[in-house]
Design an enzyme around this catalytic site. Structure first.
Site, PDB file in Angstrom:
ATOM      1  N   CYS A  87      29.266  46.424   3.425  1.00 39.31           N
ATOM      2  CA  CYS A  87      28.650  47.712   3.727  1.00 39.31           C
ATOM      3  C   CYS A  87      28.577  47.925   5.248  1.00 39.31           C
ATOM      4  O   CYS A  87      29.587  48.197   5.875  1.00 39.31           O
ATOM      5  CB  CYS A  87      27.279  47.814   3.056  1.00 39.31           C
ATOM      6  N   HIS A 196      27.882  45.746  -2.653  1.00 36.60           N
ATOM      7  CA  HIS A 196      27.107  44.576  -2.223  1.00 36.60           C
ATOM      8  C   HIS A 196      27.205  43.423  -3.226  1.00 36.60           C
ATOM      9  O   HIS A 196      26.386  43.328  -4.156  1.00 36.60           O
ATOM     10  CB  HIS A 196      25.638  44.958  -2.066  1.00 36.60           C
ATOM     11  N   GLU A 198      26.306  40.423  -2.876  1.00 31.38           N
ATOM     12  CA  GLU A 198      25.139  39.533  -2.794  1.00 31.38           C
ATOM     13  C   GLU A 198      24.024  39.951  -3.755  1.00 31.38           C
ATOM     14  O   GLU A 198      23.120  39.158  -4.043  1.00 31.38           O
ATOM     15  CB  GLU A 198      24.610  39.464  -1.354  1.00 31.38           C
TER      16      GLU A 198
END
Length: 235
Positions: A87, A196, A198
C-alpha cells in the site's frame, strides 16, 4: 537458519506492527527499523508497510521515498534482497523509482476498504512462489490513492515481460489501469501491491472464507515465499 525480515517505520506508518506480527507467524524474525537510520541491521529481507507516511502530503509516499534509509533500501534491492512494498510502501517504491508507474486518487474519489479478490499473475518472484500462477486469493484492501497508472509503453512492457504480479479479480476497486493490483521488478525481488497481505495471516482475523468467518490466511504465502527465497540463496 533464522531469517530476519526488517519492517521500516516511517512517520505515519500504521501497519508496521501488523507486518511484524505476520512475519513472526510465518516463521521469521521481525526486525524493527527506523526511517531516519542508515542501518538495515543485517536483515535478509525488507517490508515497507502501509499507512500515511508524512500525512500523504505532496503525493503519497513521495516524502518517505527521500528518507535516509531509502538509500540503503535501494542498494539492498539492487543487490537482490527481497523487498515488499504494501500500500503506502508500494507508493514509496514507485516514488523511489524501484518500480515503474505511479499511484493516484481512486477513481471513485472515496477511500475503499474491502476484502479483495486477486489473481496471481506471476508466481516466480521472491514474494509469490508459494502461490500458483492463476491462483485466486483474497486479501484485505484499504486505500484512498490506489489507482495504478503508467503510460501505454510501460503497461505493455509490464504485460509483455510478465511483471504484473497481481490483478484485481471480480471488481476493480480504484480504477487501476488494466486491473493491476501489484507489480514486480524484472529480477523478481522487489514487489509492490496495494492490498494488505499482513492482514490475512492469522485465523480469526482475516477475510471470511467458505469454511468460516475471518479464517482467510492467503497473505501468509507472501512471507513464506520470502523466507524460502532467502534460505534458497543461503543454501
Amino acid at each position: 537458519m533464522t531469517v530476519r525480515i526488517g519492517v521500516i517505520t516511517f512517520p505515519g506508518s500504521l501497519d508496521d506492527r501488523d507486518a511484524q506480527r505476520a512475519i513472526r507467524i510465518a516463521g521469521a524474525e521481525p526486525v524493527a527499523l527506523w526511517h531516519g537510520s542508515h542501518d538495515l541491521d543485517g536483515v535478509d529481507a525488507l517490508v515497507l508497510p502501509g499507512g500515511f507516511s508524512y500525512g500523504d502530503y505532496l503525493r503519497s509516499g513521495a516524502i518517505a521515498a527521500l528518507s535516509p534509509i531509502m538509500t540503503e533500501v535501494k542498494d539492498a534491492a539492487a543487490s537482490g534482497m527481497p523487498v515488499l512494498g504494501i500500500c503506502n510502501g508500494f507508493q514509496m517504491l514507485v516514488e523511489a523509482h524501484l518500480l515503474p508507474g505511479g499511484l493516484i486518487r481512486n477513481d471513485n474519489q472515496h477511500f475503499v476498504r474491502r476484502d479483495q479478490k486477486l489473481t496471481v499473475e506471476n508466481s516466480s518472484t521472491a514474494w509469490t512462489s508459494a502461490f500458483e500462477q492463476g491462483q485466486e486469493i483474497v486479501i484485505p484492501l484499504k486505500n484512498g490513492e490506489g489507482g495504478y497508472i503508467a503510460n501505454e509503453d510501460t503497461l505493455d512492457r509490464l504485460e509483455g515481460e510478465g511483471l504484473v504480479a497481481f490483478r484485481y479479480a471480480g471488481v476493480n476497486p480504484n480504477g487501476s489501469l488494466r486491473d493491476i493490483a501489484g507489480i514486480t521488478n524484472p529480477a523478481g525481488n522487489v514487489v509492490g501491491l496495494m492490498p494488505h497481505p499482513e492482514h490475512a495471516t492469522e485465523p480469526g482475523f482475516g477475510p471470511d472464507t467458505a469454511s468460516a468467518m475471518r479464517s482467510g490466511v492467503d497473505g501468509l504465502g507472501f512471507f513464506q515465499s520470502a523466507i524460502e527465497a532467502v534460505v534458497r540463496v543461503a543454501a
